[in-house]
Scaffold this active site. Structure first.
Site, short mmCIF file in Angstrom:
data_model
loop_
_atom_site.label_atom_id
_atom_site.label_comp_id
_atom_site.label_asym_id
_atom_site.label_seq_id
_atom_site.Cartn_x
_atom_site.Cartn_y
_atom_site.Cartn_z
N SER A 1 0.85 -1.19 0.00
CA SER A 1 0.00 0.00 0.00
C SER A 1 0.88 1.23 0.00
CB SER A 1 -0.96 -0.02 1.21
OG SER A 1 -1.83 1.08 1.18
N THR A 2 0.84 2.03 1.05
CA THR A 2 1.61 3.27 1.09
C THR A 2 3.10 2.99 0.93
OG1 THR A 2 -0.02 4.16 2.62
CG2 THR A 2 2.07 5.33 2.46
N ASP B 1 -4.40 -4.72 6.24
CA ASP B 1 -4.83 -5.59 5.15
C ASP B 1 -3.74 -6.60 4.84
OD1 ASP B 1 -6.42 -6.59 3.09
OD2 ASP B 1 -5.55 -5.21 1.62
#
Length: 376
Positions: free
Chosen positions: A192-193, A316
């Site tokens: 993600s990030t 997640d």
């Protein structure tokens, strides 16, 4: 034109995150400023219409995060980014762009240039876009006050000390496969990030001789994922594409989960495995999400699966990795120091279900060691 300094509508304690908003639209600047200043602990210290004024403001203010538009007069975001980072190397810059194909491509390029993150502007405008504002606040807070903040200004909290101790414990006593290790038939990566940069480094380091298909779920909106696939093709020297429903997994190819769809796999009775794109609800507030991909892969490949969880906000991938572990699959997590945000890999590491916690530069070689047939 004078730099506009924003003022909070109510008295607050000293902010833990100081933000500069850079956008040529006065309306957009106002919406972003109000959105951020409604949050406790965030203060917009400068609001300016172009990159030249951003450079001036950065020299005059203590700033943790810059929310930087791409298209602006005089000096646009693409040109301003490297100059801002040269002026303040620890600055966290979040790019804001339209969801057009051109800006999506530019946004990914800015990630390679050192931007910390991006948020896509909704087509209908910022006024009623609750999801845009929620994502922006989350990313500003994470980069400005959480794991993304480079400088440590206070002693670690008891919770941070406990997390570090857990990481060291797992590093010393990693989880072991619950059966004899098998060479994986497929490799799965969740991120993600900070993920685009981390993905590029991992994929670039892989041996061209590796034949396993690689499935990637990166938290990213539609339009962006197609360009991510193009970038990964250039970085890795492998064919990387947005996954299509019903296509058969092929050796050595990289499949990127398309924005707005969960990527799953399905075993065919006649043999082979196909991609299934699922339009179900978001999981962990994400779509695509890592958990559904990992659950389907664990069911299809059991112990012949290698999972890598890279930098990312939230948790997640944790539940999916639990399913992978139960089936005997193997799990690596990126370490805290090399992660932009140690949320996703940290959740897996602290659950004690990953086999190794590795700095980014060692993940590619570790994949080669496992997937190349050494097995351990």
């Amino acid at each position: 034109m004078a730099i506009q300094l924003s003022k909070s509508s109510k008295e607050r304690r000293e902010p833990s995150c100081r933000v500069m908003v850079v956008d040529d639209s006065a309306v957009a600047r106002g919406i972003v400023t109000r959105t951020l200043e409604e949050e406790d602990g965030i203060k917009v210290v400068a609001s300016v219409p172009n990159g030249l004024m951003a450079l001036k403001a950065a020299g005059n203010h203590e700033i943790d995060v810059v929310v930087l538009d791409i298209e602006m007069p005089e000096l646009d975001g693409l040109a301003a980014l490297p100059r801002l980072l040269e002026l303040k190397p620890d600055l966290k810059v979040i790019m804001v762009s339209s969801a057009s194909q051109r800006d999506a491509d530019i946004s990914l390029k800015t990630m390679a240039m050192g931007a910390a993150d991006y948020v896509a502007k909704p087509k209908a405008g910022l006024g009623g876009a609750e999801s845009f504002r929620a994502e922006l606040v989350s990313k500003v807070r994470e980069h400005g006050t959480g794991a993304g903040k480079a400088a440590v200004r206070h002693p670690p909290s008891p919770r941070q000390n406990a997390a570090s101790a857990r990481e060291e414990e797992v590093a010393r006593n990693p989880a072991r496969p619950n059966r004899a290790p098998s060479k994986p038939d497929v490799i799965a990566i969740g991120s993600s990030t900070g993920g685009p940069q981390a993905l590029a480094e991992v994929l670039r380091d892989l041996d061209p001789a590796l034949t396993q298909p690689i499935l990637v779920t990166q938290h990213m909106p539609a339009t962006f994922t197609g360009f991510l696939a193009e970038h990964m093709t250039r970085y890795s020297g492998r064919s990387a594409t947005e996954a299509r429903d019903g296509e058969v997994l092929e050796p050595g190819r990289i499949y990127i989960a398309p924005g707005g769809k969960h990527m799953l796999v399905e075993r065919r009775a006649a043999g082979g495995t196909i991609i299934r794109l699922d339009d179900g609800p978001p999981e962990n507030s994400c779509k695509p999400a890592v958990d559904p991909m990992l659950r389907s892969l664990a069911k299809a490949f059991q112990d012949r699966l290698l999972v890598v969880i890279l930098t990312g906000m939230g948790s997640d991938g944790l539940k999916g990795c639990e399913a992978v572990q139960k089936e005997g699959g193997r799990i690596f997590a990126q370490d805290r120091e090399s992660s932009v945000v140690w949320g996703m890999p940290g959740a897996v590491a602290q659950a004690g279900i990953c086999e190794e916690i590795l700095p980014l530069r060692k993940i590619g070689p570790a994949i080669i060691r496992i997937a190349g047939g050494e097995g351990k």
